[in-house]
Design an enzyme around this catalytic site. Structure first.
Site, short mmCIF file in Angstrom:
data_model
loop_
_atom_site.label_atom_id
_atom_site.label_comp_id
_atom_site.label_asym_id
_atom_site.label_seq_id
_atom_site.Cartn_x
_atom_site.Cartn_y
_atom_site.Cartn_z
N GLY A 1 38.54 24.93 10.85
CA GLY A 1 37.82 24.15 9.85
C GLY A 1 36.46 23.61 10.27
O GLY A 1 35.94 22.69 9.65
N MET B 1 41.56 33.67 6.16
CA MET B 1 41.85 34.98 6.75
C MET B 1 42.71 35.87 5.85
O MET B 1 43.54 36.65 6.34
CB MET B 1 42.49 34.79 8.13
CG MET B 1 41.57 34.07 9.11
SD MET B 1 39.83 34.58 9.01
CE MET B 1 39.61 35.35 10.58
N HIS C 1 30.63 34.99 7.55
CA HIS C 1 31.18 36.01 8.44
C HIS C 1 30.39 36.03 9.74
O HIS C 1 29.16 35.99 9.72
CB HIS C 1 31.12 37.38 7.75
CG HIS C 1 31.74 38.46 8.57
ND1 HIS C 1 33.12 38.62 8.65
CD2 HIS C 1 31.19 39.40 9.37
CE1 HIS C 1 33.37 39.63 9.47
NE2 HIS C 1 32.23 40.11 9.92
N VAL D 1 35.72 44.28 1.47
CA VAL D 1 35.88 43.35 2.59
C VAL D 1 34.50 43.15 3.24
O VAL D 1 33.95 44.08 3.84
CB VAL D 1 36.90 43.88 3.63
CG1 VAL D 1 36.97 42.97 4.84
CG2 VAL D 1 38.27 43.99 2.98
N ASP D 2 33.93 41.97 3.04
CA ASP D 2 32.62 41.61 3.62
C ASP D 2 31.50 42.53 3.15
O ASP D 2 30.59 42.86 3.92
CB ASP D 2 32.70 41.59 5.16
CG ASP D 2 33.76 40.61 5.67
OD1 ASP D 2 33.92 39.54 5.06
OD2 ASP D 2 34.43 40.92 6.67
N GLU E 1 26.44 29.40 12.33
CA GLU E 1 27.18 29.37 11.06
C GLU E 1 27.07 27.99 10.43
O GLU E 1 26.88 27.85 9.22
CB GLU E 1 28.66 29.70 11.30
CG GLU E 1 28.91 31.11 11.77
CD GLU E 1 30.40 31.42 11.90
OE1 GLU E 1 31.20 30.96 11.07
OE2 GLU E 1 30.77 32.12 12.86
C1 GAR Z 1 34.22 31.49 11.66
O1 GAR Z 1 33.64 32.06 12.80
C2 GAR Z 1 34.07 32.39 10.45
O2 GAR Z 1 32.83 33.02 10.42
C3 GAR Z 1 35.17 33.36 10.69
O3 GAR Z 1 36.26 32.57 11.12
C4 GAR Z 1 35.75 31.45 11.82
C5 GAR Z 1 36.34 30.19 11.21
O4 GAR Z 1 36.00 29.07 11.97
N1 GAR Z 1 35.48 34.10 9.50
C6 GAR Z 1 35.81 35.38 9.51
O5 GAR Z 1 35.90 36.04 10.52
C7 GAR Z 1 36.07 35.97 8.14
N2 GAR Z 1 36.08 37.40 8.21
P1 GAR Z 1 36.19 27.61 11.39
O6 GAR Z 1 37.64 27.55 10.88
O7 GAR Z 1 35.98 26.71 12.55
O8 GAR Z 1 35.20 27.41 10.29
#
Ligand code: GAR
Length: 200
Positions: free
Chosen positions: A17, A95, A114, A149-150, A179
């Protein structure tokens, strides 16, 4: 979208999160003209749920195993989002691939973050894919969610240099920092009307 109220954001998260927290913080600080009004997780142990509660944001768990089919699960997710009155759905480490049952109801209202420079390295383990490929630059992408997907159209990206001694962990950490910068910026672009969903 009703221009007289702040953009209402529902966040779907499966884990840690940290992107959720970045969105909450940027809304609170006024950097983003929006409000996180609901957090949904498919994982009852997600730290994202704890963060939501700490920030006094309604949080709900919708577990796939509680439903007979992917369709029913997605319908339950969509019902919860609809009840919240959200204008925008932000996937933040969610996910699961959303099905037609969800996408149809929120056409042009869903974005995702992503950890790669799409269209390179979609799907799982994007940082590992980048290292294995030997790229010297990777990064992160905020994009609209479509049926692939993406694959949806790109809103914002930022790049991150790959260092020779990077591991999946060190690279993921540096990408994550970026991010946290671009996700709030992308939401603000939508809140301000500067960016609109592509017409399908
Ligand atoms: C992040 O790095 C996000 O980009 C990735 O999961 C992580 C979540 O982190 N998402 C993916 O890989 C989706 N394909 P967070 O729970 O700390 O935000």
């Amino acid at each position: 979208m009703n221009q007289n109220h702040k953009l209402r954001v529902a966040v779907l998260a499966s884990g840690r999160g940290s992107n959720l927290q970045a969105l909450i913080d940027s809304c609170r600080s006024g950097e983003v003209d929006a409000r996180v009004i609901l957090v949904i997780s498919d994982n009852p142990a997600a730290r994202a749920l704890e963060l939501a509660r700490k920030n006094s944001i309604p949080a709900t768990v919708i577990e796939a195993k509680g439903y007979h089919s992917r369709h029913e699960f997605n319908t339950a997710l969509a019902d919860a989002v609809e009840r919240s009155g959200a204008d925008l759905v932000c996937l933040a480490g969610f996910m699961r691939v959303l099905s037609e049952a969800f996408l149809e109801r929120f056409n042009g209202m869903i974005i995702n973050i992503h950890p790669s420079l799409l269209p390179s390295f979609p799907g799982l383990n994007a940082q590992k894919q980048a290292l294995e490929h030997g790229v010297k630059v990777t990064g992160c992408t905020v994009h609209w969610v479509d049926r692939g997907v993406d694959t949806g159209s790109i809103i914002l990206q930022d790049c991150v240099k790959v260092e020779p001694d990077d591991t999946v962990e060190t690279l993921s950490q540096r990408i994550l920092k970026q991010e946290h910068v671009i996700y709030p910026k992308a939401v603000q672009l939508i809140a301000s009307g500067a960016v609109k969903a592509p017409v399908r």
